[in-house]
Write an enzyme that holds these catalytic residues in place. Structure first.
Site, PDB file in Angstrom:
ATOM      1  CD  GLU A 171       1.895  -6.307   8.313  1.00 24.04           C
ATOM      2  OE1 GLU A 171       2.209  -7.316   8.657  1.00 24.04           O
ATOM      3  OE2 GLU A 171       2.440  -5.519   7.544  1.00 24.04           O
TER       4      GLU A 171
ATOM      5  CG  HIS B 289      -0.224  -0.110   2.514  1.00 20.35           C
ATOM      6  ND1 HIS B 289       0.440   1.099   3.071  1.00 20.35           N
ATOM      7  CD2 HIS B 289       0.127  -1.159   3.435  1.00 20.35           C
ATOM      8  CE1 HIS B 289       1.117   0.659   4.138  1.00 20.35           C
ATOM      9  NE2 HIS B 289       0.955  -0.416   4.225  1.00 20.35           N
TER      10      HIS B 289
END
Length: 232
Positions: free
Chosen positions: A86, A9
Protein backbone atom coordinates in the site's frame (compact mmCIF):
# COMPACT_ATOMS: atom_id res chain seq x y z
CA UNK A 1 -3.38 -15.05 -22.60
CA UNK A 2 -2.20 -13.42 -19.40
CA UNK A 3 -4.62 -13.47 -16.46
CA UNK A 4 -4.01 -11.17 -13.50
CA UNK A 5 -6.03 -11.68 -10.32
CA UNK A 6 -5.65 -8.94 -7.70
CA UNK A 7 -6.92 -9.97 -4.25
CA UNK A 8 -7.29 -7.46 -1.46
CA UNK A 9 -6.25 -8.67 2.00
CA UNK A 10 -8.83 -9.58 4.64
CA UNK A 11 -10.16 -7.04 7.12
CA UNK A 12 -7.21 -5.72 9.10
CA UNK A 13 -6.87 -4.12 12.50
CA UNK A 14 -6.12 -0.86 10.68
CA UNK A 15 -9.46 -1.14 8.84
CA UNK A 16 -11.38 -0.95 12.12
CA UNK A 17 -9.06 1.24 14.20
CA UNK A 18 -7.71 4.67 13.14
CA UNK A 19 -4.10 3.49 12.74
CA UNK A 20 -1.72 4.60 10.01
CA UNK A 21 -0.50 1.13 9.07
CA UNK A 22 2.83 0.77 7.38
CA UNK A 23 5.14 -2.05 8.35
CA UNK A 24 5.30 -0.86 11.96
CA UNK A 25 1.62 -0.06 12.48
CA UNK A 26 0.21 -3.11 10.67
CA UNK A 27 -1.13 -5.50 13.31
CA UNK A 28 -2.40 -7.99 10.73
CA UNK A 29 -5.92 -9.32 10.29
CA UNK A 30 -8.88 -9.15 12.63
CA UNK A 31 -10.79 -12.33 13.50
CA UNK A 32 -13.27 -11.43 10.79
CA UNK A 33 -10.42 -10.83 8.36
CA UNK A 34 -9.08 -14.31 9.06
CA UNK A 35 -12.56 -15.75 8.51
CA UNK A 36 -12.86 -13.84 5.22
CA UNK A 37 -9.54 -15.22 3.99
CA UNK A 38 -10.55 -18.74 5.03
CA UNK A 39 -13.79 -18.37 3.10
CA UNK A 40 -11.82 -17.29 0.03
CA UNK A 41 -9.42 -20.22 0.46
CA UNK A 42 -12.32 -22.67 0.66
CA UNK A 43 -13.98 -21.12 -2.39
CA UNK A 44 -10.81 -21.38 -4.47
CA UNK A 45 -10.12 -24.93 -3.31
CA UNK A 46 -13.67 -26.09 -4.11
CA UNK A 47 -14.22 -24.25 -7.39
CA UNK A 48 -10.76 -24.49 -8.91
CA UNK A 49 -11.68 -21.29 -10.78
CA UNK A 50 -8.16 -19.83 -10.60
CA UNK A 51 -5.51 -22.17 -11.98
CA UNK A 52 -2.61 -20.02 -10.92
CA UNK A 53 0.96 -20.29 -12.13
CA UNK A 54 2.38 -17.79 -9.66
CA UNK A 55 1.34 -16.37 -6.26
CA UNK A 56 2.73 -12.98 -5.28
CA UNK A 57 2.06 -11.09 -2.06
CA UNK A 58 2.75 -7.69 -0.58
CA UNK A 59 5.15 -7.87 2.34
CA UNK A 60 2.87 -5.92 4.69
CA UNK A 61 1.55 -8.23 7.45
CA UNK A 62 -2.13 -7.95 6.54
CA UNK A 63 -1.45 -9.08 2.96
CA UNK A 64 1.17 -11.66 3.96
CA UNK A 65 -1.27 -13.27 6.42
CA UNK A 66 -4.02 -13.38 3.78
CA UNK A 67 -1.68 -14.96 1.23
CA UNK A 68 -0.57 -17.59 3.72
CA UNK A 69 -4.19 -18.53 4.43
CA UNK A 70 -5.18 -18.94 0.78
CA UNK A 71 -1.89 -20.56 -0.31
CA UNK A 72 -3.06 -24.18 0.22
CA UNK A 73 -5.90 -23.66 -2.27
CA UNK A 74 -3.45 -22.61 -4.97
CA UNK A 75 -0.62 -24.99 -4.13
CA UNK A 76 2.13 -22.50 -4.93
CA UNK A 77 5.01 -20.91 -3.02
CA UNK A 78 4.48 -17.26 -2.12
CA UNK A 79 6.74 -14.70 -3.76
CA UNK A 80 6.87 -11.65 -1.50
CA UNK A 81 7.17 -8.33 -3.32
CA UNK A 82 7.67 -4.93 -1.65
CA UNK A 83 6.46 -3.11 -4.76
CA UNK A 84 2.82 -4.17 -4.30
CA UNK A 85 2.60 -2.64 -0.82
CA UNK A 86 0.00 0.00 0.00
CA UNK A 87 1.00 3.67 -0.17
CA UNK A 88 4.06 4.14 2.04
CA UNK A 89 3.33 6.36 5.02
CA UNK A 90 6.85 7.21 6.20
CA UNK A 91 7.15 8.69 9.68
CA UNK A 92 3.37 8.48 10.24
CA UNK A 93 3.65 4.68 10.48
CA UNK A 94 2.10 3.37 13.70
CA UNK A 95 0.49 6.64 14.75
CA UNK A 96 -3.24 7.16 15.08
CA UNK A 97 -4.72 9.18 12.26
CA UNK A 98 -5.30 12.12 14.59
CA UNK A 99 -1.69 12.07 15.81
CA UNK A 100 -0.33 11.92 12.30
CA UNK A 101 -2.61 14.64 10.93
CA UNK A 102 -1.75 16.92 13.87
CA UNK A 103 1.98 16.47 13.27
CA UNK A 104 2.19 16.34 9.48
CA UNK A 105 -1.05 17.94 8.32
CA UNK A 106 -4.18 16.34 6.93
CA UNK A 107 -3.44 14.49 3.67
CA UNK A 108 -5.19 16.13 0.73
CA UNK A 109 -4.13 14.39 -2.46
CA UNK A 110 -6.91 16.08 -4.44
CA UNK A 111 -5.20 19.45 -3.96
CA UNK A 112 -1.60 18.31 -3.40
CA UNK A 113 -1.06 15.00 -5.25
CA UNK A 114 2.72 15.36 -5.14
CA UNK A 115 2.99 16.01 -1.40
CA UNK A 116 4.03 12.97 0.68
CA UNK A 117 1.72 11.90 3.48
CA UNK A 118 4.65 12.34 5.90
CA UNK A 119 8.45 12.62 5.69
CA UNK A 120 9.85 9.44 4.19
CA UNK A 121 6.47 8.52 2.73
CA UNK A 122 5.00 8.60 -0.74
CA UNK A 123 2.88 11.13 -2.56
CA UNK A 124 -0.01 10.05 -4.77
CA UNK A 125 2.22 10.47 -7.81
CA UNK A 126 4.99 8.37 -6.25
CA UNK A 127 2.53 5.62 -5.38
CA UNK A 128 0.85 5.36 -8.78
CA UNK A 129 4.24 5.28 -10.51
CA UNK A 130 5.50 2.49 -8.24
CA UNK A 131 2.39 0.38 -8.74
CA UNK A 132 2.40 0.91 -12.52
CA UNK A 133 6.02 -0.16 -12.70
CA UNK A 134 5.27 -3.22 -10.57
CA UNK A 135 2.30 -4.26 -12.69
CA UNK A 136 4.32 -3.83 -15.87
CA UNK A 137 7.21 -5.85 -14.45
CA UNK A 138 5.02 -8.66 -13.12
CA UNK A 139 2.85 -9.04 -16.22
CA UNK A 140 5.91 -8.92 -18.47
CA UNK A 141 7.87 -11.47 -16.45
CA UNK A 142 4.91 -13.85 -16.31
CA UNK A 143 3.43 -13.14 -19.72
CA UNK A 144 0.97 -15.84 -20.80
CA UNK A 145 0.60 -17.06 -17.20
CA UNK A 146 -2.14 -16.83 -14.58
CA UNK A 147 -0.91 -14.52 -11.83
CA UNK A 148 -2.42 -13.99 -8.37
CA UNK A 149 -1.30 -10.92 -6.41
CA UNK A 150 -2.46 -10.47 -2.81
CA UNK A 151 -2.27 -6.75 -2.22
CA UNK A 152 -4.21 -3.68 -1.09
CA UNK A 153 -7.13 -1.47 -2.00
CA UNK A 154 -4.86 1.30 -3.22
CA UNK A 155 -2.93 -1.06 -5.48
CA UNK A 156 -6.18 -2.28 -7.02
CA UNK A 157 -7.31 1.33 -7.48
CA UNK A 158 -4.05 2.03 -9.30
CA UNK A 159 -4.58 -0.96 -11.58
CA UNK A 160 -7.52 0.92 -13.14
CA UNK A 161 -5.35 3.99 -13.65
CA UNK A 162 -2.61 1.84 -15.16
CA UNK A 163 -4.60 -0.40 -17.49
CA UNK A 164 -7.08 2.29 -18.57
CA UNK A 165 -4.17 4.71 -19.12
CA UNK A 166 -5.72 7.37 -16.95
CA UNK A 167 -3.71 10.41 -15.75
CA UNK A 168 -1.57 9.22 -12.86
CA UNK A 169 -0.47 12.48 -11.23
CA UNK A 170 -3.98 13.48 -10.20
CA UNK A 171 -6.53 11.58 -8.13
CA UNK A 172 -9.27 10.27 -10.44
CA UNK A 173 -12.72 11.92 -10.06
CA UNK A 174 -14.30 8.64 -8.93
CA UNK A 175 -14.53 6.78 -5.62
CA UNK A 176 -13.32 3.18 -5.43
CA UNK A 177 -14.38 0.99 -2.51
CA UNK A 178 -12.54 -2.28 -2.96
CA UNK A 179 -13.78 -4.90 -0.48
CA UNK A 180 -11.70 -7.12 1.74
CA UNK A 181 -10.68 -10.41 0.04
CA UNK A 182 -12.40 -9.28 -3.15
CA UNK A 183 -11.14 -10.55 -6.48
CA UNK A 184 -10.37 -8.21 -9.38
CA UNK A 185 -9.68 -10.10 -12.62
CA UNK A 186 -7.79 -8.58 -15.55
CA UNK A 187 -7.16 -10.49 -18.79
CA UNK A 188 -4.89 -9.55 -21.67
CA UNK A 189 -6.53 -10.24 -25.03
CA UNK A 190 -5.89 -9.66 -28.72
CA UNK A 191 -8.36 -7.05 -29.97
CA UNK A 192 -8.20 -4.42 -32.72
CA UNK A 193 -4.86 -5.85 -33.87
CA UNK A 194 -3.21 -5.21 -30.52
CA UNK A 195 -2.89 -6.56 -26.99
CA UNK A 196 -5.44 -4.93 -24.70
CA UNK A 197 -6.39 -5.42 -21.06
CA UNK A 198 -9.96 -6.48 -20.33
CA UNK A 199 -11.59 -6.13 -16.91
CA UNK A 200 -13.58 -9.31 -16.30
CA UNK A 201 -14.62 -8.68 -12.69
CA UNK A 202 -14.23 -6.24 -9.82
CA UNK A 203 -15.18 -6.59 -6.13
CA UNK A 204 -16.10 -10.27 -6.43
CA UNK A 205 -16.94 -11.23 -2.83
CA UNK A 206 -19.37 -14.10 -3.43
CA UNK A 207 -17.56 -16.07 -0.71
CA UNK A 208 -18.38 -13.51 2.01
CA UNK A 209 -22.11 -14.10 2.30
CA UNK A 210 -22.97 -14.17 5.99
CA UNK A 211 -19.63 -12.73 7.14
CA UNK A 212 -19.88 -9.13 6.04
CA UNK A 213 -17.34 -6.93 4.34
CA UNK A 214 -17.86 -3.36 5.53
CA UNK A 215 -15.02 -1.71 7.42
CA UNK A 216 -15.90 0.19 10.57
CA UNK A 217 -13.54 3.14 10.10
CA UNK A 218 -12.93 5.15 6.95
CA UNK A 219 -10.19 7.76 6.74
CA UNK A 220 -12.70 10.58 6.48
CA UNK A 221 -14.51 9.43 9.63
CA UNK A 222 -11.48 10.37 11.71
CA UNK A 223 -11.08 13.98 10.54
CA UNK A 224 -13.43 16.46 8.82
CA UNK A 225 -11.21 16.81 5.75
CA UNK A 226 -10.29 15.04 2.56
CA UNK A 227 -9.28 11.39 3.04
CA UNK A 228 -6.22 9.68 1.68
CA UNK A 229 -7.66 8.17 -1.51
CA UNK A 230 -6.14 4.72 -1.21
CA UNK A 231 -6.98 2.02 1.28
CA UNK A 232 -9.83 2.66 3.69
Amino acid sequence: MTHLYLIRHGESVANVQPIVAGMRGDAGLTKRGIAQAERLRDRLATSGEIKADVLISSTLPRARQTAEIIQPALGLPIIFDDDVQELRVGEADGMTNQEAWALFGVPDFDRYPLRPIAPGGESWGDFTLRVSRALTRITTEYEGKTIVVVCHGGVIDCSFIHFFRMPSLVVPPIDFHTRNTSITWWERVNRRHQQLWRLNSYNDIAHLQGIGAVESVRWEDTHPASPVPTEE
